[in-house]
Write an enzyme that holds these catalytic residues in place. Structure first.
Site, PDB file in Angstrom:
ATOM      1  N   GLY A   1      35.000  -1.579  28.575  1.00  0.00           N
ATOM      2  CA  GLY A   1      35.840  -2.689  29.024  1.00  0.00           C
ATOM      3  C   GLY A   1      37.232  -2.656  28.398  1.00  0.00           C
ATOM      4  N   THR A   2      37.291  -2.360  27.116  1.00  0.00           N
ATOM      5  CA  THR A   2      38.580  -2.350  26.422  1.00  0.00           C
ATOM      6  C   THR A   2      39.521  -1.322  27.035  1.00  0.00           C
ATOM      7  OG1 THR A   2      37.495  -3.038  24.381  1.00  0.00           O
ATOM      8  CG2 THR A   2      39.675  -2.028  24.162  1.00  0.00           C
TER       9      THR A   2
ATOM     10  N   ASN B   1      33.841 -14.792  28.010  1.00  0.00           N
ATOM     11  CA  ASN B   1      32.747 -14.312  27.167  1.00  0.00           C
ATOM     12  C   ASN B   1      32.206 -15.374  26.222  1.00  0.00           C
ATOM     13  OD1 ASN B   1      35.553 -13.425  26.495  1.00  0.00           O
ATOM     14  ND2 ASN B   1      34.667 -13.080  24.478  1.00  0.00           N
TER      15      ASN B   1
ATOM     16  N   GLN C   1      32.124  -9.820  31.839  1.00  0.00           N
ATOM     17  CA  GLN C   1      31.028 -10.795  31.683  1.00  0.00           C
ATOM     18  C   GLN C   1      30.527 -11.312  33.034  1.00  0.00           C
ATOM     19  OE1 GLN C   1      29.380 -11.404  29.018  1.00  0.00           O
ATOM     20  NE2 GLN C   1      30.739 -10.721  27.370  1.00  0.00           N
TER      21      GLN C   1
ATOM     22  N   SER D   1      32.015  -3.088  32.116  1.00  0.00           N
ATOM     23  CA  SER D   1      31.499  -2.371  30.945  1.00  0.00           C
ATOM     24  C   SER D   1      29.979  -2.317  31.018  1.00  0.00           C
ATOM     25  CB  SER D   1      31.935  -3.103  29.677  1.00  0.00           C
ATOM     26  OG  SER D   1      31.353  -2.482  28.552  1.00  0.00           O
ATOM     27  N   ALA D   2      29.413  -1.120  30.842  1.00  0.00           N
ATOM     28  CA  ALA D   2      27.972  -0.930  31.054  1.00  0.00           C
ATOM     29  C   ALA D   2      27.096  -1.637  30.013  1.00  0.00           C
ATOM     30  CB  ALA D   2      27.652   0.568  31.066  1.00  0.00           C
ATOM     31  N   HIS D   3      27.563  -1.703  28.769  1.00  0.00           N
ATOM     32  CA  HIS D   3      26.654  -2.206  27.716  1.00  0.00           C
ATOM     33  C   HIS D   3      26.475  -3.723  27.755  1.00  0.00           C
ATOM     34  CE1 HIS D   3      29.317  -3.982  24.490  1.00  0.00           C
ATOM     35  NE2 HIS D   3      30.241  -3.259  25.105  1.00  0.00           N
TER      36      HIS D   3
ATOM     37  N   THR E   1      36.701  15.387  29.774  1.00  0.00           N
ATOM     38  CA  THR E   1      35.373  15.778  30.257  1.00  0.00           C
ATOM     39  C   THR E   1      34.446  14.571  30.292  1.00  0.00           C
ATOM     40  OG1 THR E   1      35.696  17.969  29.341  1.00  0.00           O
ATOM     41  CG2 THR E   1      33.416  17.326  29.806  1.00  0.00           C
TER      42      THR E   1
ATOM     43  N   CYS F   1      34.022 -10.388  18.648  1.00  0.00           N
ATOM     44  CA  CYS F   1      35.172  -9.591  18.218  1.00  0.00           C
ATOM     45  C   CYS F   1      35.993 -10.317  17.173  1.00  0.00           C
ATOM     46  CB  CYS F   1      36.032  -9.263  19.415  1.00  0.00           C
ATOM     47  SG  CYS F   1      35.048  -8.666  20.771  1.00  0.00           S
TER      48      CYS F   1
HETATM   49  C1  LIG Z   1      32.866  -7.095  25.665  1.00  0.00           C
HETATM   50  C2  LIG Z   1      34.064  -7.451  26.453  1.00  0.00           C
HETATM   51  C3  LIG Z   1      35.126  -6.539  26.598  1.00  0.00           C
HETATM   52  C4  LIG Z   1      35.144  -5.218  25.887  1.00  0.00           C
HETATM   53  O1  LIG Z   1      34.276  -4.289  26.473  1.00  0.00           O
HETATM   54  P1  LIG Z   1      33.847  -2.989  25.640  1.00  0.00           P
HETATM   55  O2  LIG Z   1      33.089  -2.169  26.625  1.00  0.00           O
HETATM   56  O3  LIG Z   1      33.022  -3.455  24.507  1.00  0.00           O
HETATM   57  O4  LIG Z   1      35.113  -2.312  25.209  1.00  0.00           O
HETATM   58  C5  LIG Z   1      36.196  -6.906  27.365  1.00  0.00           C
HETATM   59  N1  LIG Z   1      36.235  -8.099  27.988  1.00  0.00           N
HETATM   60  C6  LIG Z   1      35.234  -8.998  27.885  1.00  0.00           C
HETATM   61  C7  LIG Z   1      35.333 -10.285  28.610  1.00  0.00           C
HETATM   62  C8  LIG Z   1      34.120  -8.707  27.110  1.00  0.00           C
HETATM   63  O5  LIG Z   1      33.144  -9.599  26.999  1.00  0.00           O
END
Ligand SMILES: *Cc1c(COP(=O)(O)O)cnc(C)c1O
Length: 391
Positions: free
Chosen positions: A75-76, A157, A185, A205-207, A243, A331
């Site tokens: 996401g970042t 978030n 989110q 973001s996958a996680h 890659t 964060c």
């Molecule tokens: C967690 C989060 C991110 C960052 O994503 P990462 O994959 O951890 O870099 C960005 N935006 C929001 C709203 C998030 O909750």
């Protein structure tokens, strides 16, 4: 079950574990299928096909085309690429660099905008109302001829509040301003469709929805002005060279495929769990403030404020009892600062220190919720007795 062995996770907005199917899908790519997808031989070509399939799954959960998906490290990075990429593409016209964002954004957006201010861009930070909704009226008034980008998150978030992106897109479309949304989110928690939202760029973001860490994507609507932040090879249409992380991409695709299939039933299940949680807290604990309950919210997030008690103290005490929750955003924890989101909503900074976020996941149960309510009530009572502010 002894209290010290209990481990109950209510912090899914910080990160999630991977679904077993995601791990299983990744397994072959950790060793036997190690080829570089750019190689012409069979080791490469079979992985190229696997990456294409995953990209199609990622596109499908957003209602996008596979060619519109740029894979990133999360996401970042997606937020950085969106914001910096637009500024680099559009500031060529002299003087044309004004960005509009909001005060409740994730640091990935806020800090990027602040850095761009140092690099000569103007940035307007639109305030939030008392429910945690970005003020669209003020956003509209902030638009200037030199505005190149509007970036407003889909779901916050900390509060889970869903922002009116569709309404914002009506404004940006008319003026040919590029619209980015951080949907990290949103995806996996609510249905997300890039055309319904009317966005040009969208970060995921996958996680955050049971996929691997270190994998994300930026949706780039066809024809959107965007330049790469990194220079290198021609991967990801030249917008994100390097890659590919193939095991991660395969896991990401799998997480999207499952999330899309199971979303309706998971929304219902988690929504009912949260209702039970919020009802329980309301019944057991006096004088708590529920955040954003007057606005649309993603179904898994419960944001509360306990006046005159530190959210960090609550979080640490709950952790000792085997419950993982968050005070403010993951964060910013570590620093004992009031949450920028809760302050933006208009809470007194002293009260904003008392923020606690409970974010539920698909494997949480009503038994866990009930045990949590009891532990929470005990912790709050204990801290209230200790607090000098209650004297
Ligand atoms: C967690 C989060 C991110 C960052 O994503 P990462 O994959 O951890 O870099 C960005 N935006 C929001 C709203 C998030 O909750």
């Amino acid at each position: 079950m002894g209290e010290n062995t209990r481990r109950i996770y209510f912090d899914h907005n910080a990160t999630t574990y991977m679904r077993q199917e995601v791990i299983d899908a990744m397994q072959p790519f950790l060793r036997d299928r190690f080829g570089n997808a750019s190689s012409l031989h069979f080791f490469g070509q079979e992985n190229r096909d696997a990456v294409d399939d995953a990209r199609a799954d990622i596109a499908r959960i957003l209602g996008a085309e596979p060619e519109e998906i740029i894979l990133t490290s999360g996401g970042t990075e997606s937020d950085n690429l969106a914001i910096r990429g637009v500024v680099m593409a559009r500031r060529k016209a002299p003087g044309r660099c004004h960005i509009i964002t909001s005060v409740i954004e994730h640091p990935a957006v806020l800090k990027t905008c602040e850095a761009l201010e140092d690099e000569g861009c103007d940035v307007t930070y639109v305030p939030s109302d008392g429910e945690g909704l970005v003020r669209v009226d003020i956003l509209e008034e902030s638009i200037r001829p030199e505005t190149v980008l509007v970036s407003v998150m889909l779901a916050n978030n900390e509060t889970g509040v869903i922002q009116p992106i569709g309404r914002i897109s009506e404004l940006t479309r008319k003026k040919e301003i590029i619209l980015h949304t951080d949907a990290v989110q949103g995806v996996g928690k609510i249905g997300v469709n890039v055309d319904d939202l009317g966005v040009d760029l969208l970060s995921i973001s996958a996680h955050k929805f049971y996929g691997p860490k270190g994998l994300g994507a930026l949706y780039v609507r066809r024809g959107t002005d965007l330049e790469p932040v990194y220079t290198g090879g021609s991967h990801e249409r030249g917008l994100r060279p390097g890659t590919e992380n193939i095991p991660g991409i395969i896991g990401f695709g799998k997480a999207c495929r499952i999330a899309k299939e199971s979303l309706p039933k998971e929304i219902k299940y988690i929504g009912e769990l949260r209702e039970r949680l919020e009802r329980g807290i309301l019944e057991r604990i006096e004088d708590v403030i529920f955040i954003g309950t007057g606005a649309p919210r993603v179904p898994n997030t419960c944001s509360i404020v306990i006046p005159r008690i530190e959210g960090e103290a609550v979080t640490l005490n709950l952790s000792m009892l085997g419950f993982a929750v968050s005070s403010g955003s993951a964060c910013s924890s570590g620093k004992s600062e009031a949450s920028h989101v809760l302050t933006a909503i208009g809470l007194d900074p002293a009260d904003a220190q008392g923020g606690v976020r409970i974010s539920l996941g698909i494997e949480n149960t009503s038994l866990e919720v009930d045990a949590f309510i009891e532990a929470f009530a005990v912790v709050v009572e204990r801290l209230r007795k200790l607090s000098p502010l209650n004297g």
